[in-house]
Enzyme design. Structure first.
Site: not given
Ligand code: FUB
Length: 325
Positions: A224, A15
């Site tokens: 997301e 991420d």
């Protein structure tokens, strides 16, 4: 063609949120670890409990690990799962935004403040008022206005907030199955960078006919990993499609949208999740992303990688080198 190497191999990282501060490239990733929580579609096995910050003077050059800059036990409101963070700079301070579950198991977004891009960061004792769900991404515009984008379906609980109140019946791998997609959220940040200065609104993505992307359009709907960057005066909102594993993007004239779907940036990688950021460094543009190649496919043990991206004359994005099949 060989795939890219991970930027570091001494830790599992994921991420990646990249920013250039003081001419250096900083990466704010999740720090993956094995804690033997069984795999499920709610993402419980992503059981991270601290953050490291990395920096480099050049892409491909040596990477400095600045060590642990924030840990779960220092944040009173957090019970578990420090997921994908981001960072911002404003008014001489650096802000680390992070999602985690609160003491009731509800995902919220917290903020921690530091004097340097590499931290350490001191957490605020409470989550940001009015925050919910996961994957915060900040964008500070040229006029100083700052925005917080966030949201994630299924384990990220975005579907649990249909009317501004947490709906427990929606916990788990659930999402709307008809009508418009459930969009990411954005709110303007206050001057203190620790509160919302506006209501939170949908980050609407329209198709080529000007209609909101449909809930059933899993190849294009937001799942997301929200990210916002600006290129030649246009605002680019990029995101993961989750269960179809694409990184896609959409373009607008406003940071608040609506955005028009513009294409895919990355095809599926090794591992279930795909999550990224985009930043310009020393005159080139890069995609920061992760895959699970370093753990031979263990979906919650990931590694951060970097690829150069290009824009064509219409502002459409492509990878500088093709992605290996
Ligand atoms: O790292 C935990 C979660 O996995 C992130 O919050 C999602 O975006 C996915 O990458």
């Amino acid at each position: 063609m060989a795939d890219k190497d991970p930027i570091v191999t001494h830790l599992f990282t994921a991420d990646p949120s990249a920013h250039v501060f003081n001419d250096k490239l900083y990466i704010y990733p999740s720090h993956d670890r094995e804690s033997n929580v069984p795999f499920n579609d709610n993402g419980d096995h992503f059981d991270m409990n601290d953050y490291h910050v990395f920096s480099m003077d050049s892409v491909g050059g040596p990477v400095t690990d600045h060590g642990i800059v924030l840990k779960q036990e220092d944040v009173p409101w957090v019970s578990k799962q420090l997921w994908a963070p981001d960072a911002a700079f404003k008014n001489g301070k650096y802000y680390l935004y992070f999602p985690a579950r609160d003491q009731e198991g509800i995902f919220r977004v917290g903020v921690a403040v530091g004097d340097a891009p590499e931290g350490p960061f001191k957490p605020e004792p409470e989550a940001i008022e009015g925050s919910f769900s996961i994957d915060p991404a900040t964008f500070v515009d040229e006029d100083g206005s700052a925005y917080l984008y966030f949201g994630g379906l299924w384990g990220g609980q975005l579907q649990c907030w249909p009317s501004g109140k947490f709906d427990e019946s929606q916990i788990g791998p659930k999402e709307p199955t008809s009508g418009d997609a459930l969009f990411a959220k954005v709110g303007k940040l206050g001057e203190d960078m620790k509160s919302f200065a506006s209501d939170v609104q949908d980050v609407v993505i329209l198709d080529e006919a000007g209609k909101p992307i449909a809930a059933q359009d899993h190849d294009r709907r937001f799942f997301e990993a929200a990210w916002l960057h600006k290129y030649k005066g246009k605002y680019y909102f990029s995101y993961s499609t989750g269960d179809t594993h694409f990184l896609c993007y959409a373009i607008s004239d406003s940071p608040l949208g609506p955005f028009t779907y513009a294409g895919r940036i990355l095809e599926p990688v090794i591992g279930w999740t795909t999550h990224h950021s985009i930043a310009e460094f020393k005159g080139k543009w890069y995609l920061f992303y992760h895959d699970s190649s370093m753990s031979n496919g263990v979906t919650h043990l990931r590694c951060v990688k970097i690829r150069e991206i290009l824009y064509d004359e219409e502002g459409k994005i492509s990878l500088a080198e093709p992605q290996p099949k």
